[in-house]
Motif scaffolding. Structure first.
Motif, PDB file in Angstrom:
ATOM      1  N   ILE A   1       0.818  -1.220   0.000  1.00 38.66           N
ATOM      2  CA  ILE A   1       0.000   0.000   0.000  1.00 38.66           C
ATOM      3  C   ILE A   1       0.852   1.271   0.000  1.00 38.66           C
ATOM      4  O   ILE A   1       0.315   2.373  -0.182  1.00 38.66           O
ATOM      5  CB  ILE A   1      -0.996   0.018   1.186  1.00 38.66           C
ATOM      6  N   ALA A   2       2.170   1.133   0.178  1.00 38.52           N
ATOM      7  CA  ALA A   2       3.038   2.309   0.169  1.00 38.52           C
ATOM      8  C   ALA A   2       4.479   1.862   0.010  1.00 38.52           C
ATOM      9  O   ALA A   2       4.828   0.713   0.274  1.00 38.52           O
ATOM     10  CB  ALA A   2       2.877   3.120   1.455  1.00 38.52           C
ATOM     11  N   ALA A   3       5.333   2.796  -0.423  1.00 36.03           N
ATOM     12  CA  ALA A   3       6.759   2.519  -0.568  1.00 36.03           C
ATOM     13  C   ALA A   3       7.507   3.842  -0.615  1.00 36.03           C
ATOM     14  O   ALA A   3       6.902   4.912  -0.709  1.00 36.03           O
ATOM     15  CB  ALA A   3       7.032   1.704  -1.830  1.00 36.03           C
ATOM     16  N   TRP A   4       8.829   3.755  -0.546  1.00 35.27           N
ATOM     17  CA  TRP A   4       9.636   4.980  -0.567  1.00 35.27           C
ATOM     18  C   TRP A   4       9.462   5.733  -1.874  1.00 35.27           C
ATOM     19  O   TRP A   4       9.637   6.946  -1.928  1.00 35.27           O
ATOM     20  CB  TRP A   4      11.108   4.640  -0.332  1.00 35.27           C
ATOM     21  N   ASP A   5       9.106   5.027  -2.928  1.00 33.60           N
ATOM     22  CA  ASP A   5       8.849   5.617  -4.240  1.00 33.60           C
ATOM     23  C   ASP A   5       7.486   5.125  -4.696  1.00 33.60           C
ATOM     24  O   ASP A   5       7.217   3.923  -4.683  1.00 33.60           O
ATOM     25  CB  ASP A   5       9.941   5.186  -5.217  1.00 33.60           C
ATOM     26  N   ASP A   6       6.613   6.032  -5.106  1.00 35.57           N
ATOM     27  CA  ASP A   6       5.247   5.659  -5.486  1.00 35.57           C
ATOM     28  C   ASP A   6       5.212   4.606  -6.595  1.00 35.57           C
ATOM     29  O   ASP A   6       4.320   3.759  -6.628  1.00 35.57           O
ATOM     30  CB  ASP A   6       4.465   6.889  -5.930  1.00 35.57           C
ATOM     31  N   GLY A   7       6.178   4.657  -7.523  1.00 33.16           N
ATOM     32  CA  GLY A   7       6.162   3.719  -8.635  1.00 33.16           C
ATOM     33  C   GLY A   7       6.445   2.284  -8.227  1.00 33.16           C
ATOM     34  O   GLY A   7       6.110   1.349  -8.966  1.00 33.16           O
ATOM     35  N   ILE A   8       7.031   2.092  -7.051  1.00 36.55           N
ATOM     36  CA  ILE A   8       7.365   0.744  -6.586  1.00 36.55           C
ATOM     37  C   ILE A   8       6.106  -0.084  -6.347  1.00 36.55           C
ATOM     38  O   ILE A   8       6.070  -1.290  -6.613  1.00 36.55           O
ATOM     39  CB  ILE A   8       8.197   0.824  -5.292  1.00 36.55           C
ATOM     40  N   VAL A   9       5.052   0.556  -5.864  1.00 34.78           N
ATOM     41  CA  VAL A   9       3.835  -0.167  -5.482  1.00 34.78           C
ATOM     42  C   VAL A   9       3.244  -0.903  -6.678  1.00 34.78           C
ATOM     43  O   VAL A   9       2.942  -2.102  -6.607  1.00 34.78           O
ATOM     44  CB  VAL A   9       2.799   0.791  -4.866  1.00 34.78           C
ATOM     45  N   GLU A  10       3.057  -0.217  -7.791  1.00 32.51           N
ATOM     46  CA  GLU A  10       2.444  -0.840  -8.963  1.00 32.51           C
ATOM     47  C   GLU A  10       3.385  -1.802  -9.675  1.00 32.51           C
ATOM     48  O   GLU A  10       2.964  -2.851 -10.161  1.00 32.51           O
ATOM     49  CB  GLU A  10       1.994   0.247  -9.945  1.00 32.51           C
ATOM     50  N   LYS A  11       4.670  -1.487  -9.704  1.00 27.93           N
ATOM     51  CA  LYS A  11       5.615  -2.260 -10.508  1.00 27.93           C
ATOM     52  C   LYS A  11       6.165  -3.484  -9.791  1.00 27.93           C
ATOM     53  O   LYS A  11       6.442  -4.509 -10.429  1.00 27.93           O
ATOM     54  CB  LYS A  11       6.772  -1.359 -10.938  1.00 27.93           C
TER      55      LYS A  11
ATOM     56  N   ASP B   1       8.647   8.725   8.825  1.00 24.62           N
ATOM     57  CA  ASP B   1       9.234  10.042   9.077  1.00 24.62           C
ATOM     58  C   ASP B   1       9.565  10.199  10.561  1.00 24.62           C
ATOM     59  O   ASP B   1      10.669  10.622  10.927  1.00 24.62           O
ATOM     60  CB  ASP B   1       8.252  11.137   8.640  1.00 24.62           C
ATOM     61  N   ALA B   2       8.629   9.815  11.423  1.00 24.70           N
ATOM     62  CA  ALA B   2       8.839   9.949  12.864  1.00 24.70           C
ATOM     63  C   ALA B   2       9.991   9.080  13.352  1.00 24.70           C
ATOM     64  O   ALA B   2      10.785   9.485  14.205  1.00 24.70           O
ATOM     65  CB  ALA B   2       7.552   9.585  13.610  1.00 24.70           C
ATOM     66  N   ALA B   3      10.114   7.871  12.808  1.00 25.87           N
ATOM     67  CA  ALA B   3      11.149   6.940  13.253  1.00 25.87           C
ATOM     68  C   ALA B   3      12.544   7.356  12.813  1.00 25.87           C
ATOM     69  O   ALA B   3      13.534   6.895  13.381  1.00 25.87           O
ATOM     70  CB  ALA B   3      10.851   5.534  12.725  1.00 25.87           C
ATOM     71  N   GLY B   4      12.643   8.221  11.808  1.00 23.76           N
ATOM     72  CA  GLY B   4      13.941   8.586  11.260  1.00 23.76           C
ATOM     73  C   GLY B   4      14.375   7.696  10.116  1.00 23.76           C
ATOM     74  O   GLY B   4      15.483   7.828   9.600  1.00 23.76           O
ATOM     75  N   ILE B   5      13.492   6.799   9.681  1.00 24.74           N
ATOM     76  CA  ILE B   5      13.791   5.923   8.545  1.00 24.74           C
ATOM     77  C   ILE B   5      13.698   6.704   7.230  1.00 24.74           C
ATOM     78  O   ILE B   5      14.518   6.531   6.328  1.00 24.74           O
ATOM     79  CB  ILE B   5      12.817   4.735   8.509  1.00 24.74           C
ATOM     80  N   ALA B   6      12.696   7.560   7.121  1.00 24.17           N
ATOM     81  CA  ALA B   6      12.508   8.344   5.900  1.00 24.17           C
ATOM     82  C   ALA B   6      12.040   9.749   6.257  1.00 24.17           C
ATOM     83  O   ALA B   6      10.882  10.107   6.023  1.00 24.17           O
ATOM     84  CB  ALA B   6      11.499   7.657   4.975  1.00 24.17           C
ATOM     85  N   PRO B   7      12.929  10.565   6.852  1.00 23.41           N
ATOM     86  CA  PRO B   7      12.537  11.938   7.215  1.00 23.41           C
ATOM     87  C   PRO B   7      12.150  12.747   5.984  1.00 23.41           C
ATOM     88  O   PRO B   7      12.892  12.793   5.000  1.00 23.41           O
ATOM     89  CB  PRO B   7      13.793  12.493   7.895  1.00 23.41           C
ATOM     90  N   LYS B   8      10.987  13.355   6.051  1.00 31.39           N
ATOM     91  CA  LYS B   8      10.450  14.044   4.884  1.00 31.39           C
ATOM     92  C   LYS B   8      11.287  15.250   4.468  1.00 31.39           C
ATOM     93  O   LYS B   8      11.309  15.616   3.294  1.00 31.39           O
ATOM     94  CB  LYS B   8       9.005  14.471   5.168  1.00 31.39           C
ATOM     95  N   ASN B   9      11.956  15.874   5.432  1.00 27.66           N
ATOM     96  CA  ASN B   9      12.720  17.084   5.126  1.00 27.66           C
ATOM     97  C   ASN B   9      14.194  16.809   4.835  1.00 27.66           C
ATOM     98  O   ASN B   9      14.996  17.739   4.749  1.00 27.66           O
ATOM     99  CB  ASN B   9      12.608  18.063   6.296  1.00 27.66           C
TER     100      ASN B   9
END
Length: 230
Positions: free
Chosen positions: A34-44, A106-114
């Motif tokens: 339902i989600a991934a670091w890159d939107d294209g990963i989900v469908e592909k 983002d909160a965990a520090g795995i993928a900080p949005k900024n």
């Protein structure tokens, strides 16, 4: 909403096979990303969506940043976080879970949005109505291991915000009698002083330990003095 403390492991593909599999008692239904670091990963790269996608290929894609690490590869590079709803909560849509996964990472520090260069590769999948699983690889795009200090507490804090945003049951009671999660400011202050946790968390743990080892109130005082003062 409850993000559990992260499990760490060494076999990305093994975890993916379990998550997309039937489960221990055929409890997994309609497993899909339902989600991934890159939107294209989900469908592909979701085997549930693409006939060309495979779990080994997805695992290799997640793990590829390990080759970019400047230092030694961590022995347990797989970061796994289940996020569950309460029994009274409504079911969330895939789009809502997508947002939740991004906020938790983002909160965990795995993928900080900024901070794009400090992000790790991760995916979120769903095989039940009331929870999702997030799987990440502990290697950033700039070749470093992410800073996960206080990750569980920060995920809990973000979950409280998401509960309000999504109209879910608030985990902390309105009468303030429930345990309060340490705030980010507390965590940062503790970190500046070289502490592994906020002082309030340390005190709560010491009280629980002393109470568990005492038989009555006077004994509690004795156990407390021995435990704290040595």
């Amino acid at each position: 909403m409850i993000p559990k403390a992260a499990d760490k492991g060494a076999r990305t593909v093994g975890l993916l096979y379990y998550l997309w599999g039937p489960g221990k008692a055929n409890e997994h239904t309609d497993p899909h990303m339902i989600a991934a670091w890159d939107d294209g990963i989900v469908e592909k790269h979701d085997p549930a969506r693409s006939p060309d996608a495979t779990l080994p290929a997805l695992g290799r894609l997640l793990d590829s940043p390990l080759e970019w690490l400047e230092g030694r590869r961590p022995k347990q590079h797989v970061y796994h976080v289940p996020v569950s709803l309460g029994k009274q909560d409504r079911n969330l849509t895939d789009a809502e879970w997508n947002m939740v996964a991004r906020e938790i990472m983002d909160a965990a520090g795995i993928a900080p949005k900024n901070a794009p260069l400090q992000q790790c590769r991760w995916i979120a999948m769903r095989h039940a109505d009331n929870h999702i699983h997030i799987v990440a690889t502990l290697a950033t795009t700039e070749g470093r291991v992410p800073d996960l200090w206080g990750d569980w507490t920060k995920m809990q804090e973000r979950a409280r915000e998401l509960e309000k945003q999504l109209g879910l049951r608030q985990l902390a009671s309105g009468d303030k009698t429930a345990k309060r999660w340490p705030k980010t400011a507390e965590l940062e202050k503790a970190r500046r002083h070289g502490r592994a946790e906020a002082p309030r968390v340390t005190l709560q743990r010491q009280v629980r330990d002393a109470a568990a080892g005492a038989v009555d109130e006077p004994d509690f005082s004795v156990v407390w003095r021995v435990q704290v003062c040595g």
